[in-house]
Scaffold this active site. Structure first.
Site, PDB file in Angstrom:
ATOM      1  N   SER A  39       0.839  -1.202   0.000  1.00 36.18           N
ATOM      2  CA  SER A  39       0.000   0.000   0.000  1.00 36.18           C
ATOM      3  C   SER A  39       0.866   1.241   0.000  1.00 36.18           C
ATOM      4  CB  SER A  39      -0.869  -0.030   1.257  1.00 36.18           C
ATOM      5  OG  SER A  39      -1.431   1.237   1.494  1.00 36.18           O
ATOM      6  N   TYR A  78      -2.486  -1.376  10.949  1.00 41.51           N
ATOM      7  CA  TYR A  78      -2.696  -1.857   9.571  1.00 41.51           C
ATOM      8  C   TYR A  78      -1.519  -1.436   8.690  1.00 41.51           C
ATOM      9  CZ  TYR A  78      -4.053  -1.638   4.725  1.00 41.51           C
ATOM     10  OH  TYR A  78      -4.021  -1.744   3.355  1.00 41.51           O
ATOM     11  N   LYS A 120       1.727  -3.623   6.555  1.00 38.27           N
ATOM     12  CA  LYS A 120       2.158  -3.547   5.154  1.00 38.27           C
ATOM     13  C   LYS A 120       3.663  -3.291   5.082  1.00 38.27           C
ATOM     14  CE  LYS A 120      -1.686  -4.600   3.393  1.00 38.27           C
ATOM     15  NZ  LYS A 120      -1.835  -5.911   2.753  1.00 38.27           N
TER      16      LYS A 120
HETATM   17  N1  UFG Z   1     -13.008  10.922   3.351  1.00 38.74           N
HETATM   18  C1  UFG Z   1     -14.023  11.813   3.641  1.00 38.74           C
HETATM   19  N2  UFG Z   1     -15.195  11.313   4.110  1.00 38.74           N
HETATM   20  C2  UFG Z   1     -15.424   9.971   4.273  1.00 38.74           C
HETATM   21  C3  UFG Z   1     -14.383   9.069   3.962  1.00 38.74           C
HETATM   22  C4  UFG Z   1     -13.181   9.570   3.499  1.00 38.74           C
HETATM   23  O1  UFG Z   1     -13.860  13.025   3.508  1.00 38.74           O
HETATM   24  O2  UFG Z   1     -16.521   9.603   4.708  1.00 38.74           O
HETATM   25  C5  UFG Z   1     -11.725  11.447   2.856  1.00 38.74           C
HETATM   26  C6  UFG Z   1     -10.556  11.073   3.730  1.00 38.74           C
HETATM   27  O3  UFG Z   1     -10.425  11.976   4.789  1.00 38.74           O
HETATM   28  C7  UFG Z   1      -9.413  11.103   2.738  1.00 38.74           C
HETATM   29  C8  UFG Z   1     -10.059  10.665   1.418  1.00 38.74           C
HETATM   30  O4  UFG Z   1     -11.464  10.861   1.593  1.00 38.74           O
HETATM   31  O5  UFG Z   1      -8.947  12.405   2.601  1.00 38.74           O
HETATM   32  C9  UFG Z   1      -9.816   9.213   1.097  1.00 38.74           C
HETATM   33  O6  UFG Z   1     -10.169   8.424   2.212  1.00 38.74           O
HETATM   34  P1  UFG Z   1     -10.264   6.832   2.150  1.00 38.74           P
HETATM   35  O7  UFG Z   1     -10.616   6.354   3.525  1.00 38.74           O
HETATM   36  O8  UFG Z   1     -11.123   6.416   1.033  1.00 38.74           O
HETATM   37  O9  UFG Z   1      -8.787   6.393   1.754  1.00 38.74           O
HETATM   38  P2  UFG Z   1      -7.417   6.614   2.541  1.00 38.74           P
HETATM   39  O10 UFG Z   1      -6.507   7.251   1.572  1.00 38.74           O
HETATM   40  O11 UFG Z   1      -7.594   7.261   3.838  1.00 38.74           O
HETATM   41  O12 UFG Z   1      -7.043   5.115   2.872  1.00 38.74           O
HETATM   42  C10 UFG Z   1      -6.663   4.246   1.829  1.00 38.74           C
HETATM   43  C11 UFG Z   1      -6.990   2.806   2.194  1.00 38.74           C
HETATM   44  C12 UFG Z   1      -6.142   2.324   3.316  1.00 38.74           C
HETATM   45  C13 UFG Z   1      -4.692   2.610   3.079  1.00 38.74           C
HETATM   46  C14 UFG Z   1      -4.500   4.052   2.722  1.00 38.74           C
HETATM   47  C15 UFG Z   1      -3.087   4.304   2.312  1.00 38.74           C
HETATM   48  O13 UFG Z   1      -8.351   2.679   2.556  1.00 38.74           O
HETATM   49  O14 UFG Z   1      -6.307   0.928   3.412  1.00 38.74           O
HETATM   50  O15 UFG Z   1      -5.319   4.391   1.613  1.00 38.74           O
HETATM   51  O16 UFG Z   1      -2.840   5.644   2.153  1.00 38.74           O
HETATM   52  F1  UFG Z   1      -3.964   2.363   4.184  1.00 38.74           F
END
Ligand code: UFG
Length: 335
Positions: free
Chosen positions: A125, A150, A154
């Site tokens: 990741s 988590y 990785k």
């Molecule tokens: N976000 C919102 N509202 C929500 C959900 C997410 O504004 O309800 C925002 C988050 O704050 C972030 C973006 O959307 O800025 C993306 O969020 P995600 O949760 O979809 O993805 P992340 O980048 O946080 O996480 C993903 C994977 C993880 C991994 C990570 C690595 O889900 O498994 O990328 O950077 F670890």
């Protein structure tokens, strides 16, 4: 015909990869413990490709079962998806993550070596980079202290694999995924919703479907053009295809080191607001949202430099953001 073991092959990325493997002429055996999916996915894969993959319901924590699997099946390579993936849950239950993601990895590697199976693809990741100092992120960017157990699994997984490749015949490729979204165009497989979605696109989709009242956008005061956080969203089918390229690289002996790392993203960053707007445009559906405080542990911006994967794997993400978001919506409608 080469036989490939896909662990976690009934999960979100795993199932899409099984389809691409079968489309590319590989014989597939799936191991899954059904902890985050259902057996129905097996029939859905079969209905897309016309070929039923062999399936073993095995929990990889069962060391003996893993040993028996490798004694019984002769495989040419392993694509290892099976792992727990909820960032928040990993903070609450760290040992579950170290057991599910690390202990099991060691069992699989040990039995691969005992059976002389040398080709291994690992689901890593972009979380290993944390907030990178430079964007876009190249594979030579330093890995950073993990934000969650988590993320730590990785990072540790990569180290365990690297050390094992140094000491044995194992050769491996770790694919560092950016943010996978979307679903197969048939809408027969996709990400199965379980509880309240933690990830952005599933939440957007459920809001548009009226299952959630409104999306909370976590932070609009980040140092980005519109103040919302930026990620690199990649269609899961493009991501699945990267595994075929990586596998062929190992099978054909084209790898340049025993252990290699590739970024798998589109190379394009999109903000949360851009995702909401692109979704509305692609589907004609409205997404209610409000601005909420930042989410703890979130980074500001991450998107991939994909030139190494483009050049070395001969792979490139092809599907647009609109296609990805429209496929997420089509999947939701099919549920
Ligand atoms: N976000 C919102 N509202 C929500 C959900 C997410 O504004 O309800 C925002 C988050 O704050 C972030 C973006 O959307 O800025 C993306 O969020 P995600 O949760 O979809 O993805 P992340 O980048 O946080 O996480 C993903 C994977 C993880 C991994 C990570 C690595 O889900 O498994 O990328 O950077 F670890």
């Amino acid at each position: 015909m080469k036989t490939i073991l896909v662990t976690g092959g009934l999960g979100y990325i795993g199932s899409h990869t099984v389809v691409e493997l079968q489309n590319s002429g590989f014989d597939v055996v799936i191991i899954d413990n059904l902890s985050n999916t259902t057996i129905e996915v097996l029939d859905r894969i079969t209905s897309i490709t016309g070929i039923k993959p062999r399936f073993e319901e095995i929990d990889l924590k069962d060391k003996e079962a893993v040993m028996h699997f490798f004694k019984y099946y002769k495989v040419d390579g392993v694509i290892h998806f099976a792992a727990s993936k909820a960032v928040g849950e990993s903070v609450q239950e760290p040992l579950k993550y170290y057991e599910n993601n690390i202990a099991t990895l060691t069992y699989v590697l040990k039995e691969m070596i005992a059976s002389d199976v040398s080709n291994f693809i690992f689901s890593s990741s972009c979380t290993v980079y944390g907030q990178a100092d430079e964007l876009p992120i190249t594979e030579s960017a330093p890995t950073k202290e993990a934000e969650s157990p988590y993320g730590a699994t990785k990072k540790m997984g990569e180290v365990i694999i690297r050390d094992t490749t140094k000491a044995t015949n194992l050769q491996a490729i770790a694919l560092r995924y950016f943010n996978p979204i979307g679903a197969h165009e048939s809408a027969k497989i996709g990400e199965l919703p379980l509880g309240i979605p933690q990830n952005l696109v599933p939440f957007v989709v459920q809001t548009a479907a009226g299952i959630r009242k409104e999306l909370s956008i976590f932070g609009d005061d980040y140092p980005t053009p519109d103040g919302t956080a930026i990620r690199d969203y990649i269609h899961v089918v493009d991501l699945a295809k990267a595994h075929i390229s990586a596998l062929n690289r190992l099978l054909n002996g084209e790898n340049k080191a025993k252990c290699e790392y590739f970024n798998i993203g589109t190379g394009k960053g999109s903000s949360v607001l851009e995702i909401v707007n692109a979704f509305e445009k692609a589907t004609g559906k409205k997404v209610n949202y409000k601005i909420a405080p930042r989410r703890e542990g979130d980074i500001i911006s991450a998107y991939a430099d994909t030139s190494l994967a483009n050049k070395e794997l001969g792979w490139k993400a092809e599907l647009s953001l609109e296609t990805s978001l429209a496929s997420s919506w089509k999947w939701q409608e099919s549920l």
